[in-house]
Design an enzyme around this catalytic site. Structure first.
Site: not given
Ligand code: DX5
Ligand code: ZN
Length: 216
Positions: A7, A32, A34, A36, A65, A67, A136, A142-143, A174, A197
C-alpha cells in the site's frame, strides 16, 4: 501463489515514482492504492490524478481500494486513470450489484471490501460475480494500525465460500499485516496480502519485502 500488494499510503510521497519502481524491482505483484474521501473514512489521501501520473511508470497490477461514499459516481474516472482492479466497500453502496457489473463492463476486475464488523454472509449472493473480496483487518482510514484478530475467522469463512462458489476468487486482506502474522493470514486462506508500513518501514523496501515473503 500468494501475491503481495504493498500500500503506497505508507510510501515516501515526495518520491512516489521511485518507490513504485522499487516495488516492481523487488518482487511486489501489485500496487495497492488507497483512495480516501474524508467522508467514508476520516482521512483524505489521493485520487485519480495521482493514479494517472504513476500509471506510465509501472507494469504492476494497480489494485485500487476505494474508501469513498457513492463510489458508483467515480468508476469511469478510476477506470480511465489506469486501475486494473477496482474494489468498493459493501458499506458505501446500496446498489452494489449494479456497480460491480458496471466495473466489469469496463473490462476491469471488480472487488468488494468489507469492514471488520461486517459479516462475510453479506457476500453470499454476489460472490460469483466477484474477482476479489477484500477483508479489512483494521478499521479503514489509516496505515500503521494493529491487526484485529477476529477477522482471521472471516478469512476462513470466505475461503470456504469461495471453494464452494468461486474457486478463482482473489481473497485479499488489508491492515496490520507484518512478518509475525502473515503466515497465519495466508494459512487462513488469503491469497493477496496488502502491507503498508511493513513494506515501507525505514525506506528499506527490498529488505522488508524479502522478510515478508520469507514469513509466508
Ligand atoms: C487502511 C488502508 C490500508 C493501509 C494498510 O485504511 O486500507 O491499505 O494502508 O496499512 P498497514 O499495512 O500499515 O496497516
Ligand atoms: Zn487498503
Amino acid at each position: 501463489m500468494i501475491k503481495l500488494s504493498p500500500s503506497i499510503l505508507s510510501a515516501n510521497l515526495s518520491n512516489l515514482g521511485k518507490d513504485i519502481k522499487d516495488l516492481e524491482k523487488f518482487g511486489a505483484d501489485m500496487v495497492h492504492i488507497d483512495v480516501m474521501d474524508g467522508r467514508f473514512v476520516p482521512n483524505i489521501s489521493f485520487g485519480m490524478p495521482i493514479i494517472k501520473a504513476v500509471r506510465g511508470i509501472s507494469n504492476l497490477i494497480f489494485d485500487v481500494h476505494l474508501m469513498i461514499e457513492e463510489p458508483s459516481k467515480y468508476i469511469d474516472e478510476f477506470a480511465k486513470s489506469g486501475a486494473d482492479i477496482i474494489t468498493i466497500h459493501y458499506e458505501s453502496d446500496i446498489h452494489i450489484d449494479r456497480t460491480i457489473k458496471y466495473i466489469k463492463s469496463l473490462g476491469k476486475k471488480a472487488g468488494i471490501a468489507i469492514n471488520p464488523a461486517t459479516p462475510v454472509s453479506v457476500l453470499e449472493c454476489i460472490i460469483q460475480e466477484l474477482d476479489m473480496v477484500l477483508i479489512m483487518s483494521v478499521n479503514p482510514g489509516f496505515g500503521g494500525q494493529s491487526f484485529i484478530d477476529y477477522t482471521l475467522n472471516k478469512i476462513k469463512e470466505i475461503k470456504l465460500l469461495s471453494e464452494k462458489c468461486n474457486p478463482s476468487l482473489m481473497i485479499e486482506v488489508d491492515g496490520g499485516i507484518n512478518k509475525d502474522n502473515i503466515k497465519s493470514i495466508v494459512k487462513a486462506g488469503a491469497n493477496v496480502i496488502v502491507a503498508g508500513s511493513s513494506v515501507f518501514k525505514n525506506e528499506e523496501i527490498e529488505k522488508n519485502i524479502s522478510i515478508l515473503k520469507e514469513g509466508i
